[in-house]
Scaffold this motif. Sequence first.
Motif, PDB file in Angstrom:
ATOM      1  N   LEU A  19       0.756  -1.261   0.024  1.00  0.00           N
ATOM      2  CA  LEU A  19       0.083   0.018   0.147  1.00  0.00           C
ATOM      3  C   LEU A  19       0.906   1.436   0.045  1.00  0.00           C
ATOM      4  CD1 LEU A  19      -3.025  -0.517   2.640  1.00  0.00           C
ATOM      5  CD2 LEU A  19      -2.945  -0.457   0.312  1.00  0.00           C
ATOM      6  N   GLY A  20       0.671   2.238  -0.890  1.00  0.00           N
ATOM      7  CA  GLY A  20       1.341   3.374  -0.936  1.00  0.00           C
ATOM      8  C   GLY A  20       0.592   4.566  -0.407  1.00  0.00           C
ATOM      9  N   PRO A  21       1.194   5.722  -0.250  1.00  0.00           N
ATOM     10  CA  PRO A  21       0.663   6.817   0.264  1.00  0.00           C
ATOM     11  C   PRO A  21      -0.789   7.199  -1.012  1.00  0.00           C
ATOM     12  CG  PRO A  21       3.007   7.419  -0.025  1.00  0.00           C
ATOM     13  CD  PRO A  21       2.551   5.867  -0.786  1.00  0.00           C
ATOM     14  N   GLY A  22      -1.983   7.515  -0.289  1.00  0.00           N
ATOM     15  CA  GLY A  22      -2.731   7.768  -1.119  1.00  0.00           C
ATOM     16  C   GLY A  22      -3.678   6.546  -1.283  1.00  0.00           C
ATOM     17  N   GLN A  23      -3.188   5.467  -0.879  1.00  0.00           N
ATOM     18  CA  GLN A  23      -4.071   4.165  -1.135  1.00  0.00           C
ATOM     19  C   GLN A  23      -4.387   3.626   0.206  1.00  0.00           C
ATOM     20  OE1 GLN A  23      -0.690   2.399  -3.492  1.00  0.00           O
ATOM     21  NE2 GLN A  23      -2.346   1.903  -5.212  1.00  0.00           N
ATOM     22  N   MET A  24      -4.357   4.457   1.145  1.00  0.00           N
ATOM     23  CA  MET A  24      -4.590   4.012   2.488  1.00  0.00           C
ATOM     24  C   MET A  24      -5.890   3.637   2.977  1.00  0.00           C
ATOM     25  SD  MET A  24      -1.442   4.006   4.100  1.00  0.00           S
ATOM     26  CE  MET A  24       0.341   4.298   3.433  1.00  0.00           C
ATOM     27  N   GLU A  25      -6.803   4.348   2.214  1.00  0.00           N
ATOM     28  CA  GLU A  25      -8.239   4.317   2.566  1.00  0.00           C
ATOM     29  C   GLU A  25      -8.580   2.953   2.574  1.00  0.00           C
ATOM     30  OE1 GLU A  25      -8.692   8.698   2.060  1.00  0.00           O
ATOM     31  OE2 GLU A  25      -7.430   7.116   1.267  1.00  0.00           O
ATOM     32  N   SER A  26      -9.289   2.169   3.584  1.00  0.00           N
ATOM     33  CA  SER A  26      -9.660   0.700   3.223  1.00  0.00           C
ATOM     34  C   SER A  26     -10.966   0.779   2.422  1.00  0.00           C
ATOM     35  CB  SER A  26      -9.852   0.066   4.623  1.00  0.00           C
ATOM     36  OG  SER A  26     -10.554   0.953   5.574  1.00  0.00           O
ATOM     37  N   PRO A  27     -11.170  -0.469   1.482  1.00  0.00           N
ATOM     38  CA  PRO A  27     -12.274  -0.480   0.806  1.00  0.00           C
ATOM     39  C   PRO A  27     -13.253  -0.728   1.908  1.00  0.00           C
ATOM     40  CG  PRO A  27     -10.387  -2.273   0.274  1.00  0.00           C
ATOM     41  CD  PRO A  27     -10.082  -1.349   1.312  1.00  0.00           C
ATOM     42  N   ALA A  28     -14.589  -0.610   1.425  1.00  0.00           N
ATOM     43  CA  ALA A  28     -15.837  -0.829   2.154  1.00  0.00           C
ATOM     44  C   ALA A  28     -15.930  -2.161   2.630  1.00  0.00           C
ATOM     45  CB  ALA A  28     -17.200  -0.536   1.591  1.00  0.00           C
ATOM     46  N   GLY A  29     -16.351  -2.429   3.741  1.00  0.00           N
ATOM     47  CA  GLY A  29     -16.297  -4.024   4.200  1.00  0.00           C
ATOM     48  C   GLY A  29     -15.328  -4.572   4.621  1.00  0.00           C
ATOM     49  N   GLU A  30     -14.098  -3.757   4.671  1.00  0.00           N
ATOM     50  CA  GLU A  30     -12.990  -4.284   5.354  1.00  0.00           C
ATOM     51  C   GLU A  30     -12.946  -4.130   6.806  1.00  0.00           C
ATOM     52  OE1 GLU A  30      -8.864  -3.211   4.836  1.00  0.00           O
ATOM     53  OE2 GLU A  30      -8.635  -4.420   3.137  1.00  0.00           O
ATOM     54  N   ILE A  31     -12.078  -4.754   7.607  1.00  0.00           N
ATOM     55  CA  ILE A  31     -12.119  -4.371   8.907  1.00  0.00           C
ATOM     56  C   ILE A  31     -12.065  -2.945   9.219  1.00  0.00           C
ATOM     57  CG2 ILE A  31     -10.769  -4.713  10.854  1.00  0.00           C
ATOM     58  CD1 ILE A  31      -9.696  -7.442   9.601  1.00  0.00           C
ATOM     59  N   TRP A  89      -6.875   1.351  17.470  1.00  0.00           N
ATOM     60  CA  TRP A  89      -6.663   1.279  16.189  1.00  0.00           C
ATOM     61  C   TRP A  89      -6.355  -0.299  15.948  1.00  0.00           C
ATOM     62  CZ3 TRP A  89      -3.273   3.618  19.202  1.00  0.00           C
ATOM     63  CH2 TRP A  89      -1.705   3.015  19.005  1.00  0.00           C
ATOM     64  N   HIS A  90      -6.776  -0.833  14.839  1.00  0.00           N
ATOM     65  CA  HIS A  90      -6.780  -2.329  14.354  1.00  0.00           C
ATOM     66  C   HIS A  90      -5.299  -2.740  14.104  1.00  0.00           C
ATOM     67  CE1 HIS A  90      -6.921  -5.850  11.437  1.00  0.00           C
ATOM     68  NE2 HIS A  90      -7.340  -6.296  12.675  1.00  0.00           N
ATOM     69  N   MET A  91      -4.661  -3.719  14.837  1.00  0.00           N
ATOM     70  CA  MET A  91      -3.431  -4.530  14.247  1.00  0.00           C
ATOM     71  C   MET A  91      -3.758  -5.990  14.364  1.00  0.00           C
ATOM     72  SD  MET A  91       0.275  -4.252  15.793  1.00  0.00           S
ATOM     73  CE  MET A  91       1.606  -3.725  14.682  1.00  0.00           C
ATOM     74  N   VAL A  92      -3.237  -6.750  13.218  1.00  0.00           N
ATOM     75  CA  VAL A  92      -3.382  -8.420  13.228  1.00  0.00           C
ATOM     76  C   VAL A  92      -2.975  -8.422  14.670  1.00  0.00           C
ATOM     77  CG1 VAL A  92      -3.461  -8.334  10.795  1.00  0.00           C
ATOM     78  CG2 VAL A  92      -1.372  -8.388  11.786  1.00  0.00           C
ATOM     79  N   ARG A  93      -3.249  -9.930  14.789  1.00  0.00           N
ATOM     80  CA  ARG A  93      -2.950 -10.546  16.086  1.00  0.00           C
ATOM     81  C   ARG A  93      -1.496 -11.529  15.753  1.00  0.00           C
ATOM     82  NH1 ARG A  93      -8.076 -13.335  18.740  1.00  0.00           N
ATOM     83  NH2 ARG A  93      -6.544 -14.254  20.253  1.00  0.00           N
ATOM     84  N   ILE A  94      -0.704 -11.742  16.766  1.00  0.00           N
ATOM     85  CA  ILE A  94       0.606 -12.626  16.690  1.00  0.00           C
ATOM     86  C   ILE A  94       1.545 -11.608  15.953  1.00  0.00           C
ATOM     87  CG2 ILE A  94       1.511 -14.627  16.789  1.00  0.00           C
ATOM     88  CD1 ILE A  94      -1.229 -15.732  16.486  1.00  0.00           C
ATOM     89  N   GLU A  97     -16.312  -7.109  15.214  1.00  0.00           N
ATOM     90  CA  GLU A  97     -15.000  -6.986  15.583  1.00  0.00           C
ATOM     91  C   GLU A  97     -14.656  -8.170  16.357  1.00  0.00           C
ATOM     92  OE1 GLU A  97     -16.817  -4.051  15.846  1.00  0.00           O
ATOM     93  OE2 GLU A  97     -16.196  -3.572  13.765  1.00  0.00           O
ATOM     94  N   GLN A  98     -15.560  -9.353  16.711  1.00  0.00           N
ATOM     95  CA  GLN A  98     -15.254 -10.487  17.559  1.00  0.00           C
ATOM     96  C   GLN A  98     -13.784 -11.070  17.196  1.00  0.00           C
ATOM     97  OE1 GLN A  98     -16.595 -12.170  20.176  1.00  0.00           O
ATOM     98  NE2 GLN A  98     -14.942 -13.510  19.812  1.00  0.00           N
ATOM     99  N   GLY A  99     -12.776 -10.905  18.165  1.00  0.00           N
ATOM    100  CA  GLY A  99     -11.744 -11.718  18.187  1.00  0.00           C
ATOM    101  C   GLY A  99     -10.636 -11.013  17.614  1.00  0.00           C
ATOM    102  N   LEU A 100     -10.904  -9.637  17.155  1.00  0.00           N
ATOM    103  CA  LEU A 100      -9.867  -8.766  16.538  1.00  0.00           C
ATOM    104  C   LEU A 100      -9.050  -7.976  17.587  1.00  0.00           C
ATOM    105  CD1 LEU A 100     -11.875  -7.500  13.462  1.00  0.00           C
ATOM    106  CD2 LEU A 100     -10.264  -9.268  13.238  1.00  0.00           C
ATOM    107  N   ARG A 101      -7.922  -7.970  17.250  1.00  0.00           N
ATOM    108  CA  ARG A 101      -7.071  -6.970  18.321  1.00  0.00           C
ATOM    109  C   ARG A 101      -6.940  -5.622  17.808  1.00  0.00           C
ATOM    110  NH1 ARG A 101      -1.238  -7.201  19.645  1.00  0.00           N
ATOM    111  NH2 ARG A 101      -0.366  -7.718  17.437  1.00  0.00           N
ATOM    112  N   TYR A 102      -7.148  -4.780  18.848  1.00  0.00           N
ATOM    113  CA  TYR A 102      -6.787  -3.190  18.699  1.00  0.00           C
ATOM    114  C   TYR A 102      -6.083  -2.880  19.750  1.00  0.00           C
ATOM    115  CZ  TYR A 102     -11.029  -3.185  15.391  1.00  0.00           C
ATOM    116  OH  TYR A 102     -11.595  -3.551  14.216  1.00  0.00           O
TER     117      TYR A 102
END
Length: 308
Positions: free
Chosen positions: A8-20, A221-226, A206-211
């Motif tokens: 992901l580069g600058p300007g492409q940081m917005e997450s598409p609809a439906g993402e976490i 803010w979201h960050m993947v686990r492990i 957001e069940q089970g997601l790490r923030y």
Amino acid sequence: MNTEARILGPGQMESPAGEIRFLFLPGRDLFARRAERLRLLSAGHPLRDYLALLALLADAQQVALDGFPTLSLPDPGEQAFCREHGMPLLAARSWPRDSAWRAGLDRILRQVQEADLPAAARETVAGLLHAGEDALEERADRILAGELAGFSPGELPFVAAALQVYWVQMASALGEQAFGRLEEGGICPVCGSYPTAGIVRSGGAEQGLRYLCCSLCATQWHMVRIKCSNCESTQGIDYHTLEGSNGAVKAESCDNCDAYLKLFYLDKDSRMETVADDLATLTLDMLMDAEGKARGGPNLFFHPGGAG
Ligand SMILES: [Zn+2]
Ligand SMILES: [Zn+2]
């Protein structure tokens, strides 16, 4: 997820609809909830006097937040610029502070002064009430730069409390859509500060997601686990719990950078609040210290030299 973040580069940081959902701003009742949690945890706790003092302080933070004046904030153009360049919009180290934060501090100090404070805290509060503008701004600069080790342990919670209120006010006034993802996953997308701890959410989408939870503005803010929040390594990650615990609190450690961050599993106890529960589990920090690991982010109510 890791690979995706790299391409992901600058300007492409917005997450598409439906993402976490990547960001949860703090609620306007943050400090009232924290005060309640601190009171509950203080009962029978070895640090009960300190936790009780912080409960009074959190009450005063809530009063200050409720009465905070309207501030001038970055306009939509500045917001878009920061989102496009992956920069925190309200960067703690460089943000030109409004004097309203000092008015907030004054309000906090006057409110806690009315309570039955321990003598040392009473003296600290009186000292801060008489401190000049420059002296207070210098203290704020040091806290926001992460220079906590040389800070007066007595003064730290009060000055930090006022800065928290100021940043929570700004973040919540701007709203979630003002902020974008940063390339560095381990710092707050709102203010660029390090997290106090992480939570693993329970229930809902957001069940089970790490923030990760910001030490200054309480944004999550979201960050993947492990994955290490400090160096983003996904190798050599271990989990540590205190003997006899129910697994609601774990320290996630990294062998790559020797940092750790606590994780609070809300499915085990939904009442946990990051700042309060972090302070109530300092024995886990001692365990990690003995393992040669260092905290990946501060709790502004815990002086690196010891509580209180
Ligand atoms: Zn923040
Ligand atoms: Zn690491």
